[in-house]
Design a protein around this motif. Sequence first.
Motif, PDB file in Angstrom:
ATOM      1  N   GLU A 217       0.804  -0.993   0.088  1.00 43.33           N
ATOM      2  CA  GLU A 217       0.208  -0.282  -0.154  1.00 43.33           C
ATOM      3  C   GLU A 217       0.429   1.352  -0.264  1.00 43.33           C
ATOM      4  O   GLU A 217       0.711   2.234  -0.745  1.00 43.33           O
ATOM      5  CB  GLU A 217      -0.843  -0.346   1.546  1.00 43.33           C
ATOM      6  N   LEU A 218       2.020   1.071   0.782  1.00 48.43           N
ATOM      7  CA  LEU A 218       3.402   2.866   1.126  1.00 48.43           C
ATOM      8  C   LEU A 218       3.688   2.119  -0.126  1.00 48.43           C
ATOM      9  O   LEU A 218       3.708   3.489  -1.144  1.00 48.43           O
ATOM     10  CB  LEU A 218       3.627   2.224   1.948  1.00 48.43           C
ATOM     11  N   ALA A 219       4.158   1.688  -1.302  1.00 50.70           N
ATOM     12  CA  ALA A 219       4.307   1.499  -2.737  1.00 50.70           C
ATOM     13  C   ALA A 219       3.812   2.304  -2.890  1.00 50.70           C
ATOM     14  O   ALA A 219       3.972   3.064  -4.369  1.00 50.70           O
ATOM     15  CB  ALA A 219       5.490   0.258  -2.530  1.00 50.70           C
ATOM     16  N   GLY A 220       2.776   1.564  -3.705  1.00 46.40           N
ATOM     17  CA  GLY A 220       1.368   2.125  -4.601  1.00 46.40           C
ATOM     18  C   GLY A 220       1.200   3.823  -3.977  1.00 46.40           C
ATOM     19  O   GLY A 220       1.578   4.160  -5.298  1.00 46.40           O
ATOM     20  N   ARG A 221       1.297   4.203  -2.672  1.00 42.55           N
ATOM     21  CA  ARG A 221       0.293   4.952  -2.884  1.00 42.55           C
ATOM     22  C   ARG A 221       2.012   6.070  -3.092  1.00 42.55           C
ATOM     23  O   ARG A 221       2.044   7.753  -4.153  1.00 42.55           O
ATOM     24  CB  ARG A 221       0.329   5.711  -1.776  1.00 42.55           C
ATOM     25  N   GLU A 222       3.105   5.601  -3.242  1.00 41.83           N
ATOM     26  CA  GLU A 222       4.656   6.773  -3.436  1.00 41.83           C
ATOM     27  C   GLU A 222       5.048   6.675  -4.289  1.00 41.83           C
ATOM     28  O   GLU A 222       5.849   6.964  -4.863  1.00 41.83           O
ATOM     29  CB  GLU A 222       5.654   6.367  -2.415  1.00 41.83           C
ATOM     30  N   GLU A 223       4.648   5.466  -5.159  1.00 44.75           N
ATOM     31  CA  GLU A 223       4.220   5.263  -7.183  1.00 44.75           C
ATOM     32  C   GLU A 223       6.471   4.734  -7.249  1.00 44.75           C
ATOM     33  O   GLU A 223       6.768   5.204  -7.705  1.00 44.75           O
ATOM     34  CB  GLU A 223       4.370   6.420  -7.730  1.00 44.75           C
ATOM     35  N   VAL A 224       6.125   3.987  -6.027  1.00 43.25           N
ATOM     36  CA  VAL A 224       7.485   3.246  -6.331  1.00 43.25           C
ATOM     37  C   VAL A 224       7.668   1.634  -6.224  1.00 43.25           C
ATOM     38  O   VAL A 224       6.124   1.153  -5.819  1.00 43.25           O
ATOM     39  CB  VAL A 224       8.831   3.012  -5.033  1.00 43.25           C
ATOM     40  N   LEU A 225       8.584   1.053  -6.613  1.00 44.14           N
ATOM     41  CA  LEU A 225       8.684  -0.119  -7.300  1.00 44.14           C
ATOM     42  C   LEU A 225       9.178  -1.398  -6.155  1.00 44.14           C
ATOM     43  O   LEU A 225       9.756  -0.432  -5.049  1.00 44.14           O
ATOM     44  CB  LEU A 225       9.035  -0.892  -8.870  1.00 44.14           C
ATOM     45  N   VAL A 226       8.885  -2.961  -5.792  1.00 40.09           N
ATOM     46  CA  VAL A 226       8.894  -3.473  -4.823  1.00 40.09           C
ATOM     47  C   VAL A 226       9.978  -4.565  -5.158  1.00 40.09           C
ATOM     48  O   VAL A 226       9.079  -5.188  -5.803  1.00 40.09           O
ATOM     49  CB  VAL A 226       7.971  -3.585  -4.031  1.00 40.09           C
ATOM     50  N   VAL A 227      11.535  -4.201  -5.470  1.00 40.33           N
ATOM     51  CA  VAL A 227      12.097  -5.913  -5.855  1.00 40.33           C
ATOM     52  C   VAL A 227      12.354  -6.213  -3.965  1.00 40.33           C
ATOM     53  O   VAL A 227      12.755  -6.537  -3.061  1.00 40.33           O
ATOM     54  CB  VAL A 227      13.310  -5.029  -5.887  1.00 40.33           C
ATOM     55  N   GLU A 228      11.663  -7.648  -4.828  1.00 35.48           N
ATOM     56  CA  GLU A 228      11.042  -8.814  -3.785  1.00 35.48           C
ATOM     57  C   GLU A 228      12.142  -9.881  -3.591  1.00 35.48           C
ATOM     58  O   GLU A 228      12.613 -10.241  -4.609  1.00 35.48           O
ATOM     59  CB  GLU A 228       9.506  -9.852  -3.612  1.00 35.48           C
ATOM     60  N   ASP A 229      13.567 -10.221  -3.148  1.00 39.71           N
ATOM     61  CA  ASP A 229      14.627 -11.586  -2.957  1.00 39.71           C
ATOM     62  C   ASP A 229      13.834 -12.548  -1.825  1.00 39.71           C
ATOM     63  O   ASP A 229      13.217 -12.012  -1.482  1.00 39.71           O
ATOM     64  CB  ASP A 229      15.685 -10.947  -2.859  1.00 39.71           C
ATOM     65  N   ASN A 230      13.757 -13.640  -2.371  1.00 42.43           N
ATOM     66  CA  ASN A 230      12.804 -14.276  -2.302  1.00 42.43           C
ATOM     67  C   ASN A 230      13.736 -16.138  -2.283  1.00 42.43           C
ATOM     68  O   ASN A 230      13.433 -17.128  -2.674  1.00 42.43           O
ATOM     69  CB  ASN A 230      11.743 -14.729  -2.678  1.00 42.43           C
ATOM     70  N   PRO A 231      14.861 -15.984  -1.272  1.00 40.12           N
ATOM     71  CA  PRO A 231      15.575 -17.070  -1.660  1.00 40.12           C
ATOM     72  C   PRO A 231      15.755 -17.919  -0.143  1.00 40.12           C
ATOM     73  O   PRO A 231      16.074 -19.339  -0.043  1.00 40.12           O
ATOM     74  CB  PRO A 231      17.442 -16.586  -1.096  1.00 40.12           C
ATOM     75  N   TYR A 232      14.972 -17.667   0.351  1.00 41.81           N
ATOM     76  CA  TYR A 232      15.076 -18.494   2.211  1.00 41.81           C
ATOM     77  C   TYR A 232      13.340 -18.721   2.570  1.00 41.81           C
ATOM     78  O   TYR A 232      13.110 -19.645   3.730  1.00 41.81           O
ATOM     79  CB  TYR A 232      15.532 -17.523   3.101  1.00 41.81           C
ATOM     80  N   SER A 233      12.295 -18.394   1.827  1.00 38.97           N
ATOM     81  CA  SER A 233      11.087 -18.983   2.067  1.00 38.97           C
ATOM     82  C   SER A 233      10.755 -19.936   2.418  1.00 38.97           C
ATOM     83  O   SER A 233       9.429 -20.625   3.293  1.00 38.97           O
ATOM     84  CB  SER A 233       9.690 -18.125   1.394  1.00 38.97           C
ATOM     85  N   LEU A 234      11.704 -20.841   2.340  1.00 36.65           N
ATOM     86  CA  LEU A 234      11.272 -22.800   2.162  1.00 36.65           C
ATOM     87  C   LEU A 234      11.320 -23.253   3.162  1.00 36.65           C
ATOM     88  O   LEU A 234      11.390 -24.020   3.759  1.00 36.65           O
ATOM     89  CB  LEU A 234      11.712 -23.519   0.693  1.00 36.65           C
ATOM     90  N   PHE A 235      12.858 -22.244   3.609  1.00 41.71           N
ATOM     91  CA  PHE A 235      12.778 -23.022   4.921  1.00 41.71           C
ATOM     92  C   PHE A 235      12.708 -22.409   6.630  1.00 41.71           C
ATOM     93  O   PHE A 235      13.302 -21.990   7.710  1.00 41.71           O
ATOM     94  CB  PHE A 235      14.352 -22.609   4.705  1.00 41.71           C
ATOM     95  N   ARG A 236      11.261 -22.475   6.544  1.00 36.09           N
ATOM     96  CA  ARG A 236      10.787 -22.068   7.738  1.00 36.09           C
ATOM     97  C   ARG A 236      11.142 -23.038   8.408  1.00 36.09           C
ATOM     98  O   ARG A 236      10.093 -24.038   8.955  1.00 36.09           O
ATOM     99  CB  ARG A 236       9.471 -21.769   7.493  1.00 36.09           C
ATOM    100  N   ALA A 237      11.359 -22.732  10.574  1.00 35.93           N
ATOM    101  CA  ALA A 237      11.042 -23.533  10.705  1.00 35.93           C
ATOM    102  C   ALA A 237       9.342 -23.857  11.404  1.00 35.93           C
ATOM    103  O   ALA A 237       9.531 -25.144  12.590  1.00 35.93           O
ATOM    104  CB  ALA A 237      12.135 -23.545  12.549  1.00 35.93           C
ATOM    105  N   GLY A 238       8.698 -23.059  12.101  1.00 30.19           N
ATOM    106  CA  GLY A 238       7.250 -23.666  12.440  1.00 30.19           C
ATOM    107  C   GLY A 238       6.564 -22.753  12.200  1.00 30.19           C
ATOM    108  O   GLY A 238       6.639 -21.570  11.581  1.00 30.19           O
ATOM    109  N   GLY A 239       5.174 -22.816  12.113  1.00 32.60           N
ATOM    110  CA  GLY A 239       4.337 -21.559  11.559  1.00 32.60           C
ATOM    111  C   GLY A 239       3.697 -21.821   9.416  1.00 32.60           C
ATOM    112  O   GLY A 239       4.847 -22.463   9.183  1.00 32.60           O
TER     113      GLY A 239
END
Length: 463
Positions: A217-239
């Motif tokens: 929402e903030l990035a949309g209001r301010e008209e900036v792109l979001v660069v998402e780096d996603n190397p570790y999301s598979l390695f969740r310890a719980g939840g």
Amino acid sequence: MTEQRGPIRLSVTDLHASVDDPALTSMTLLNELAGRYPDAVSFSAGRPFEGFYDVEDLSRHLGTFRNYLEREKGLSAEQVRRTFFQYGRTKGVIHELIARQLEVDEGLTVDPESIVVTTGCQEAMVLLLRALVRDARDVVLAATPNYVGFIGAARVAGARLRPVREHDRGIDLADLERQIRTARREGLRPRAVYVVPDFANPSGASMSLADRIALLELAGREEVLVVEDNPYSLFRAGGAALPTLKALDERRQVIHLGSFAKSAFAGARVGYVIADQPVTATGAAHEEPVLLADHLAKLKSMVTLNTSTVAQAVIGGYLLHNGCSLKRATAREAAVYRRNLATVLESLRCVFAPVPGAAQDVTWNAPEGGMFVVLTLPFRADDAMLEYSASRFGVLWTPMDHFYGGTSGFQQARLSFSVLTPEQIVLGIERLGELVRDQRARHRAGLAHVRGGRGQLLEPQSA
């Protein structure tokens, strides 16, 4: 006779500033120290776990991908040979399989043509920064501490990074908004914000679902792109796993960076970028916009031409073998990382149990997954102290100031536990305890020295 002359000598001042930038020497330093102290327990390497690698898998994955080309894609024998041995499509040959994996694991529908397969995620970062930054007025915001590779990519691409505070829940959104508006008042153009929402390197911090939505929402209001780096999301310890920013993206404002270095194996050097933002040509409103991915592909064609088709074939076969699910493919590794994280945290509690009344204590964070824990120490933890730690106590770690571009983090160390056994972790934490006791003793001796009027307080880093 022709006069003999010596070789032409260059000064480092004649070269681009990035070649002598300290941010680009961090990985070299750590590799050099690991080579000099091979018996040291190393918490410095951010490599994936190696225990399940089998060289025989490579040929099997190549065969699986060959069958896919023949049976599912309908390629002739000649076309299959060309796919393996010739120059390949600049945007990649496994883009459809990557799109399939994202749908299976993330419930994310992605146009395969918006994917550019890159030579590791590092190339994707350089291409993206080169495309987004037009001149010195353009800036990219990034949570600090920040991944050394992104800092280095920005230096190579000539992109200015503007730091944003990070807390234990990831990027500080209030500070992000403040930095965007401050940059604009200074005449700068904020183009994008770089974040690692799951178990960030180096801090291990993760963003809540509410903060992910608020960031978009903030990035949309301010008209900036979001660069998402996603190397570790598979390695969740719980939840329960949280959706990626790209999965929450309804306005095509998220550029998603992915890599198979941690999930498959780093030696393939295969990464990718999803860049589905439409780009219109100047003065050509009547023309159909092209994707940002197509512009990144043009840049790639002048850098690496195409990502190794053989490496892509191995990764493609790996995906197909696992039903295009990285969650399924990495289940064993994820269990190792959960076990190792628990071992690190328990060992830290045992070795650094708080001493009542202690003026200086050792503290650490407790991430919910990933590969890293950050230790805060009662002395300066810089490169000199790292070498002292390796030579005297046989333990390596990464100084956190590398992740702040040399501006902060001088009393913190990143501990990476991904390639260690539980026994090595316990031994390494015990050795860190010896280092801390050594430095506390030197500090006390220095204070006594000062009180006796015989000199100055000892500096730990000169030990």
